[in-house]
Design an enzyme around this catalytic site. Structure first.
Site, mmCIF file in Angstrom:
data_model
loop_
_atom_site.group_PDB
_atom_site.id
_atom_site.type_symbol
_atom_site.label_atom_id
_atom_site.label_comp_id
_atom_site.label_asym_id
_atom_site.label_seq_id
_atom_site.Cartn_x
_atom_site.Cartn_y
_atom_site.Cartn_z
ATOM 1 N N CYS A 1 0.908 -3.681 15.128
ATOM 2 C CA CYS A 1 0.679 -3.044 13.967
ATOM 3 C C CYS A 1 0.092 -4.115 12.650
ATOM 4 C CB CYS A 1 2.170 -2.703 13.496
ATOM 5 S SG CYS A 1 2.528 -2.033 11.552
ATOM 6 N N CYS B 1 6.375 -7.134 6.871
ATOM 7 C CA CYS B 1 7.104 -7.006 7.798
ATOM 8 C C CYS B 1 7.702 -7.780 8.861
ATOM 9 C CB CYS B 1 6.782 -6.082 8.742
ATOM 10 S SG CYS B 1 8.346 -5.009 9.654
ATOM 11 N N CYS C 1 5.903 -6.378 15.117
ATOM 12 C CA CYS C 1 5.207 -5.528 16.652
ATOM 13 C C CYS C 1 3.489 -5.904 16.394
ATOM 14 C CB CYS C 1 5.308 -3.220 16.150
ATOM 15 S SG CYS C 1 7.177 -3.271 15.900
ATOM 16 N N GLU D 1 1.203 -1.252 -0.010
ATOM 17 C CA GLU D 1 0.105 0.441 -0.015
ATOM 18 C C GLU D 1 0.541 1.087 0.175
ATOM 19 O OE1 GLU D 1 -2.577 -2.226 3.591
ATOM 20 O OE2 GLU D 1 -2.407 -0.489 3.631
ATOM 21 N N CYS E 1 3.387 8.925 2.041
ATOM 22 C CA CYS E 1 4.209 7.102 2.182
ATOM 23 C C CYS E 1 4.131 5.664 2.034
ATOM 24 C CB CYS E 1 3.313 7.154 3.549
ATOM 25 S SG CYS E 1 2.737 5.807 4.970
ATOM 26 N N CYS F 1 -0.954 1.526 7.838
ATOM 27 C CA CYS F 1 -0.434 1.285 6.485
ATOM 28 C C CYS F 1 -0.430 -0.560 6.975
ATOM 29 C CB CYS F 1 0.763 1.457 5.899
ATOM 30 S SG CYS F 1 0.630 2.624 4.832
HETATM 31 N N1 SAH Z 1 9.208 -0.581 10.216
HETATM 32 C C1 SAH Z 1 8.993 1.145 9.823
HETATM 33 C C2 SAH Z 1 7.882 1.979 9.536
HETATM 34 C C3 SAH Z 1 6.968 1.455 10.093
HETATM 35 S S1 SAH Z 1 5.460 2.597 9.955
HETATM 36 C C4 SAH Z 1 8.653 1.627 11.959
HETATM 37 O O1 SAH Z 1 8.440 0.836 12.661
HETATM 38 O O2 SAH Z 1 9.099 2.484 12.055
HETATM 39 C C5 SAH Z 1 5.383 3.510 10.096
HETATM 40 C C6 SAH Z 1 5.014 4.155 12.199
HETATM 41 O O3 SAH Z 1 3.744 3.564 12.657
HETATM 42 C C7 SAH Z 1 5.524 3.524 13.201
HETATM 43 O O4 SAH Z 1 5.560 4.210 13.739
HETATM 44 C C8 SAH Z 1 4.911 2.620 13.527
HETATM 45 O O5 SAH Z 1 5.023 1.827 15.353
HETATM 46 C C9 SAH Z 1 3.521 2.851 13.606
HETATM 47 N N2 SAH Z 1 1.911 2.240 13.609
HETATM 48 C C10 SAH Z 1 2.092 0.931 13.217
HETATM 49 N N3 SAH Z 1 1.151 0.593 13.472
HETATM 50 C C11 SAH Z 1 0.160 1.281 13.743
HETATM 51 C C12 SAH Z 1 -0.916 1.685 14.778
HETATM 52 N N4 SAH Z 1 -1.777 0.595 14.641
HETATM 53 N N5 SAH Z 1 -1.468 2.865 15.324
HETATM 54 C C13 SAH Z 1 -0.607 3.646 15.545
HETATM 55 N N6 SAH Z 1 0.677 3.606 14.345
HETATM 56 C C14 SAH Z 1 1.066 2.373 14.113
#
Ligand code: SAH
Length: 363
Positions: free
Chosen positions: A127, A120, A124, A100, A113, A354
């Site tokens: 996420c 991934c 986490c 996406e 973005c 995303c």
């Molecule tokens: N892998 C990278 C980029 C990922 S997405 C990273 O972790 O930084 C970018 C941000 O969105 C990250 O800070 C991630 O922790 C956050 N994120 C992921 N899922 C989320 C959610 N459900 N709600 C809010 N932020 C989220």
């Protein structure tokens, strides 16, 4: 023809070095200067359509362009929000996998973005992409195609607000950019290189977001590119951070923050600390205080904090913090001199976090 297998995308102009582009011209029986013409079409005119390239001789044009610009991304779904100024696209790659990207237009700027991996591997638990696991890395060309297609949609006036330019790029889509370092860096270079070798956008407008892979942060710091680093911290204490960002059992919070500070020292770019506020998980006042202490212990003016209310993923037991709790968290950071801005939650109604759209679509 048999179905394409998951894996390496077809060779694309963007993935070739200057020398390789020269060789490709020689192989096609074309003069070397055609490489520059092709780069101009791609990065300045944002096109891969031979019909737009009337400065190339008609004989052999379709073959030349077709072999160097194979289609890498096909749109599956497009969702819009915010009166058409937020556009999320689900793309199918050559091997059928999905990623996406989200375009967010504001007065005076437009941010894309992008995804850097299919899925991934960081796992986490809050996420959506983390739940998918890692399928594969994306190539530089696949990352850059997200950029070109967004820039083209803006240039053609297809996004609400009239014709415009793509000004900002953030690696906050699917994937961990630091775990696909070479392709991400090549994509960053393509974004910031002056036209016609790149899109000619300022490095200051690029943000690389990471869970905090310390050696990769140091490597990026040494590249001499003033891109912004965002560190997804989500907890100031190791016990909770290990749960929320499981890969970081390799590095403590202190080690991640030290790397972030070194990044600032090397680039003079203020680091962003990302902090998804999750109700009763990481949103306690004492954690705000602890975060502020750890940041100020490393100096002043080098960092700002970007809390974002959790965008709950389907099936998750977690939810966003209460507004009053969020406000208290922000106040405590600010009271200790930490610049803090709640991150925009644009597009949350179209699964703007995303990974959610790709997860929902299934394989
Ligand atoms: N892998 C990278 C980029 C990922 S997405 C990273 O972790 O930084 C970018 C941000 O969105 C990250 O800070 C991630 O922790 C956050 N994120 C992921 N899922 C989320 C959610 N459900 N709600 C809010 N932020 C989220």
């Amino acid at each position: 023809m048999s179905a394409p297998r998951r894996g390496k995308p077809p060779r694309h102009f963007v993935d070739l070095s200057a020398a390789e582009r020269g060789e490709a011209m020689a192989q096609a029986g074309q003069p070397a200067f055609r490489a520059k013409q092709l780069a101009t079409h791609y990065f300045s005119h944002l096109t891969t359509d031979p019909a737009d390239m009337s400065d190339l001789p008609a004989a052999g044009r379709d073959e030349l362009v077709g072999t160097l610009f194979p289609p890498l991304l096909a749109p599956i779904r497009t969702l819009t929000a915010d009166a058409g100024t937020t556009v999320k696209t689900l793309w199918r790659l050559h091997d059928g996998v999905k990623v996406e990207s989200v375009l967010m237009r504001y007065p005076g700027r437009a941010t894309l973005c992008v995804s850097s991996q299919v899925g991934c591997g960081m796992a986490c638990p809050f996420c959506a992409t983390g739940q998918l696991g890692l399928t594969r890395n994306m190539s530089a060309a696949e990352i850059v195609e997200q950029v070109r297609l967004a820039a083209r949609a803006l240039a053609r006036g297809e996004i609400a607000g009239g014709p415009g330019r793509l000004s900002n790029l953030v690696f906050m889509g699917m994937g961990e950019p630091m775990a696909n370092y070479a392709a991400v860096l090549a994509a960053v270079r393509a974004f910031i290189a002056p036209q016609p070798e790149g899109f000619g956008v300022s490095a200051r407008n690029v943000t690389v977001s990471t869970v905090g892979l310390v050696p990769a942060i140091d490597k990026l710091a040494a590249e001499g590119l003033p891109v912004t680093l965002a560190l997804s911290l989500h907890a100031p204490d190791d016990a909770l951070r290990r749960e929320l960002v499981p890969i970081t059992t390799r590095w403590t919070v202190d080690e991640a923050l030290d790397a972030a500070k070194r990044y600032y020292d090397a680039t003079a770019r203020r680091v962003s600390i990302e902090y998804a506020l999750i109700r009763d998980m990481n949103d306690q006042g004492w954690r705000a205080d602890m975060l502020a202490e750890k940041l100020t212990a490393r100096g002043r003016g080098w960092v700002h904090v970007n809390p974002i209310p959790l965008n709950p993923t389907p099936g998750s037991i977690w939810t966003a913090s209460e507004p009053a709790v969020e406000a208290e968290f922000v106040d405590r950071l600010r009271a200790r001199g930490i610049p803090t801005t709640i991150r925009d939650t644009r597009g949350s109604d179209i699964d703007g976090a995303c990974g959610q759209l790709a997860a929902e679509e299934g394989p």
